[in-house]
Scaffold this motif. Sequence first.
Motif, mmCIF file in Angstrom:
data_model
loop_
_atom_site.group_PDB
_atom_site.id
_atom_site.type_symbol
_atom_site.label_atom_id
_atom_site.label_comp_id
_atom_site.label_asym_id
_atom_site.label_seq_id
_atom_site.Cartn_x
_atom_site.Cartn_y
_atom_site.Cartn_z
ATOM 1 N N MET A 151 1.123 -18.133 -10.006
ATOM 2 C CA MET A 151 -0.332 -18.141 -9.980
ATOM 3 C C MET A 151 -0.882 -17.854 -11.383
ATOM 4 O O MET A 151 -0.406 -16.964 -12.089
ATOM 5 N N VAL A 152 -1.890 -18.635 -11.778
ATOM 6 C CA VAL A 152 -2.526 -18.476 -13.088
ATOM 7 C C VAL A 152 -4.038 -18.602 -12.917
ATOM 8 O O VAL A 152 -4.538 -18.933 -11.839
ATOM 9 N N CYS A 153 -4.754 -18.327 -13.993
ATOM 10 C CA CYS A 153 -6.210 -18.460 -13.996
ATOM 11 C C CYS A 153 -6.590 -19.731 -14.741
ATOM 12 O O CYS A 153 -6.190 -19.923 -15.904
ATOM 13 N N LYS A 154 -7.339 -20.589 -14.101
ATOM 14 C CA LYS A 154 -7.886 -21.763 -14.764
ATOM 15 C C LYS A 154 -9.286 -21.394 -15.266
ATOM 16 O O LYS A 154 -10.181 -21.120 -14.487
ATOM 17 N N LEU A 155 -9.427 -21.346 -16.580
ATOM 18 C CA LEU A 155 -10.664 -20.862 -17.173
ATOM 19 C C LEU A 155 -11.763 -21.910 -17.068
ATOM 20 O O LEU A 155 -11.585 -23.066 -17.475
ATOM 21 N N ASP A 156 -12.880 -21.491 -16.525
ATOM 22 C CA ASP A 156 -14.069 -22.334 -16.480
ATOM 23 C C ASP A 156 -15.058 -21.965 -17.582
ATOM 24 O O ASP A 156 -15.895 -22.776 -17.977
ATOM 25 N N LYS A 157 -14.953 -20.704 -18.066
ATOM 26 C CA LYS A 157 -15.802 -20.239 -19.156
ATOM 27 C C LYS A 157 -14.939 -19.516 -20.184
ATOM 28 O O LYS A 157 -13.775 -19.200 -19.930
ATOM 29 N N ALA A 158 -15.530 -19.247 -21.330
ATOM 30 C CA ALA A 158 -14.796 -18.590 -22.410
ATOM 31 C C ALA A 158 -14.457 -17.160 -22.021
ATOM 32 O O ALA A 158 -15.111 -16.543 -21.167
ATOM 33 N N ILE A 159 -13.423 -16.614 -22.669
ATOM 34 C CA ILE A 159 -12.981 -15.263 -22.389
ATOM 35 C C ILE A 159 -12.424 -14.659 -23.675
ATOM 36 O O ILE A 159 -12.066 -15.381 -24.625
ATOM 37 N N TYR A 160 -12.352 -13.351 -23.722
ATOM 38 C CA TYR A 160 -11.828 -12.676 -24.905
ATOM 39 C C TYR A 160 -10.380 -13.104 -25.163
ATOM 40 O O TYR A 160 -9.566 -13.148 -24.251
ATOM 41 N N GLY A 161 -10.082 -13.390 -26.408
ATOM 42 C CA GLY A 161 -8.727 -13.786 -26.784
ATOM 43 C C GLY A 161 -8.602 -15.251 -27.130
ATOM 44 O O GLY A 161 -7.641 -15.656 -27.772
ATOM 45 N N LEU A 162 -9.555 -16.072 -26.705
ATOM 46 C CA LEU A 162 -9.537 -17.490 -27.042
ATOM 47 C C LEU A 162 -10.206 -17.724 -28.394
ATOM 48 O O LEU A 162 -11.210 -17.081 -28.721
ATOM 49 N N LYS A 163 -9.669 -18.642 -29.159
ATOM 50 C CA LYS A 163 -10.272 -18.961 -30.449
ATOM 51 C C LYS A 163 -11.655 -19.590 -30.282
ATOM 52 O O LYS A 163 -12.523 -19.461 -31.144
ATOM 53 N N GLN A 164 -11.863 -20.274 -29.157
ATOM 54 C CA GLN A 164 -13.145 -20.941 -28.940
ATOM 55 C C GLN A 164 -14.238 -19.970 -28.489
ATOM 56 O O GLN A 164 -15.425 -20.296 -28.541
ATOM 57 N N SER A 165 -13.842 -18.769 -28.027
ATOM 58 C CA SER A 165 -14.814 -17.863 -27.402
ATOM 59 C C SER A 165 -15.923 -17.412 -28.347
ATOM 60 O O SER A 165 -17.106 -17.470 -27.976
ATOM 61 N N PRO A 166 -15.630 -16.932 -29.578
ATOM 62 C CA PRO A 166 -16.737 -16.486 -30.446
ATOM 63 C C PRO A 166 -17.737 -17.594 -30.746
ATOM 64 O O PRO A 166 -18.948 -17.358 -30.743
ATOM 65 N N ARG A 167 -17.227 -18.794 -30.983
ATOM 66 C CA ARG A 167 -18.125 -19.910 -31.287
ATOM 67 C C ARG A 167 -18.987 -20.263 -30.084
ATOM 68 O O ARG A 167 -20.194 -20.528 -30.216
ATOM 69 N N ALA A 168 -18.383 -20.254 -28.896
ATOM 70 C CA ALA A 168 -19.138 -20.591 -27.688
ATOM 71 C C ALA A 168 -20.209 -19.535 -27.390
ATOM 72 O O ALA A 168 -21.343 -19.861 -27.026
ATOM 73 N N TRP A 169 -19.859 -18.237 -27.558
ATOM 74 C CA TRP A 169 -20.828 -17.181 -27.310
ATOM 75 C C TRP A 169 -21.964 -17.217 -28.334
ATOM 76 O O TRP A 169 -23.124 -17.035 -27.983
ATOM 77 N N TYR A 170 -21.632 -17.453 -29.594
ATOM 78 C CA TYR A 170 -22.663 -17.503 -30.630
ATOM 79 C C TYR A 170 -23.644 -18.653 -30.365
ATOM 80 O O TYR A 170 -24.864 -18.497 -30.529
ATOM 81 N N ALA A 171 -23.113 -19.785 -29.953
ATOM 82 C CA ALA A 171 -23.988 -20.922 -29.655
ATOM 83 C C ALA A 171 -24.920 -20.607 -28.484
ATOM 84 O O ALA A 171 -26.109 -20.964 -28.496
ATOM 85 N N LYS A 172 -24.384 -19.903 -27.475
ATOM 86 C CA LYS A 172 -25.197 -19.550 -26.316
ATOM 87 C C LYS A 172 -26.313 -18.577 -26.700
ATOM 88 O O LYS A 172 -27.487 -18.778 -26.356
ATOM 89 N N LEU A 173 -25.968 -17.500 -27.433
ATOM 90 C CA LEU A 173 -26.964 -16.503 -27.811
ATOM 91 C C LEU A 173 -27.998 -17.083 -28.777
ATOM 92 O O LEU A 173 -29.194 -16.792 -28.679
ATOM 93 N N SER A 174 -27.547 -17.929 -29.700
ATOM 94 C CA SER A 174 -28.478 -18.536 -30.655
ATOM 95 C C SER A 174 -29.515 -19.387 -29.945
ATOM 96 O O SER A 174 -30.718 -19.338 -30.271
ATOM 97 N N SER A 175 -29.064 -20.169 -28.984
ATOM 98 C CA SER A 175 -30.012 -21.030 -28.261
ATOM 99 C C SER A 175 -31.022 -20.210 -27.478
ATOM 100 O O SER A 175 -32.201 -20.579 -27.379
#
Length: 681
Positions: free
Chosen positions: A310-334
């Motif tokens: 059993m594993v987790c299929k990520l639907d949203k960003a999470i801590y530890g992913l390289k894409q997470s800071p960029r995705a969160w910054y884009a969300k907060l900026s908007s």
Amino acid sequence: MYGQQNNAARIFQLKKDIAGCYQDGKPLIEHLGKLKSMWNELSLYRPHTIDSATLLKRAEEDKIFQLLASLDQEYEDLRSHILMSAETPSLNNVCTTIQREEIRKKVMNMETKTNAGSSNSSAFVSSSKMSESKSFKNENFFPQHNDEHRAESPNGVQTEINGESEVNVIAAPRRNPIRERHQPARLKDYITFASRYPIENYISSANVSLSHAAFLSNISKYCEPSSFEEANSQSIWRDAMREELQALDENCTWSIVKLPQGKRAVGFAVNNDWPLFQMDVKNAFLHGELEEEVYMSLPPGHPQEKQEGMVCKLDKAIYGLKQSPRAWYAKLSSVLESVKFQRSSADSSLFVKDENGSKLIVLIYVDDIIITGSNLAEITTLKLFLHQKFAIKDLGSLKYFLGIEIAASRKGLFLNQRKYVLDLLKETRMMETKPIANPIDVKKKLGLDGELLSDVGYYQRLDGKLIYLTITRPDIAHAVSLVSQHMHAPRTTHLQAVKRILRYLKGSPGRGILMKKNGNTNIIGYSDADWAGCIVDRKSTTGYCTFVGGNLVTWKSKKQNVIARSSAEAEYRAMASLTCELIWLRSLLNDLGFTDPEPMTLFCDNQAAIHIAANPVFHERTKHIEVDCHFVREKVQSNIIRTVFIRSNKQLADVFTKGLSLAQFESLLSKLASINILAPA
């Protein structure tokens, strides 16, 4: 602190010191600070646990400590021997050991009494009545007489006054003369007594308000766990993990699925007197949207962790992913831009809103947000808006941000990293070291002496922690810059230099930067260079500092990239670096809505460098620094920069280029507003 040795000796001493700690007329804050320091150290040796076996063992240890503390002074050696055992014995074994020692002492006393009675140098001058007496005192080996019939002559001979005959008694000399007790030699390498340099001697809360002192005491009690096992053993962190997992499920961050074939899971504002507020976004990275297909292993502690495959299929960003800071910054900026905030061109983490004569400023660092502005009602409205968009926690007034402690008063702000320094000293086992007044040995320069260190990672981690400490400590900026130049091949001499910095920090853990309310936003800078100061490659060192509104805001100490052929060239390169910094500060203030048409002042103590910047004629001797010459000269001619000569003894940037004498070092720090308000009176 003791390597593989048992810590019972130090725990015993701490408990003894705590039990014997009295206020004795001292202020409550000072008395409480001393107790807090001992409580915190005790918590290092005895971290919080709910394990029943550990709690039972600690309860038995406490009984042993109470028993040992109640023993007479003659059992000091035995007490030290028990405490320094490789493993603390049981209470029954301790009692048996003490009883054996008690019997041994009684036997020794009886032997001493027998030997004293049979000696030719008898303690008695007998008489007919003396020989009939059979009772003696054990302590002094004197015949028992009634006190009212006894008098003592000046020479120590006792005479019976009212008896039938006179009896003279001469005291026998002690077989074992009284000697002064010292710490056993075998314990000289261990801390079994009070520290010679307790940290309480170098830090105090007497100069801060009671509320801030209570806040400092509160944050000092908590230490972040260094591993999952340590966190899982404490109820407060287990509760936090449960809340985190619940938030992940509620936010639909993942879905639990079987790992598909062919896929693999990846592991895991002072001058304007504006109020400062801090907010923390819960699970900030979970708000970012992912565009890639990512699978993650189940986190430790998850209810389905033991189900195979059993594993987790990520639907949203999470801590530890390289894409997470960029995705969160884009969300907060908007979100911020949707309510007319504008992103600063000088700093992408800064957002400014200027509307209807009021300013709002938001500064973000990952999930931590600082809000300030001129209108308190607008700030409250912004908080409510963010609460609607994110799960966010309002932390109130800004007091603690990324390890930086902020104390606010009517005079301004005081920034320091007191807790960070204390944690660093505990981690490096330098809490008991002797402090030193200067972080750099002015009589010695770092070279390539000494042997290479076997553990390079330890040196690099320690140096990285010191680099972060320079955020509020300009006094160690140059010292840290020197040791950072040898990160890839550190030697024993470099580690000694690092430990010297730690000894300096021990003497001033509460030093920080004071930012006053001066009511202006004028920008000035001080530039200096140490020509050919490095004995390894003869490169020069650049040092500069900048002030906005009379407050120190940025500083730097760095070795230049190329070798300067003259002191004027080294100074000019430093001027070029400072010019870039001043222009960036001007751009940042413009984004904040503060414009100043006056040129920024650049102070330099080298006349030749100032003449090169002012002279429009390009000389042959400056061809090799042509780019820097054109850059600085252009800013001077366009009236953006104004160069001013300053004498070397008043050059504030001198502290960032070389080691100084103690008097000069402390004088420059006071002018930089680097003070220690937490120093004891």
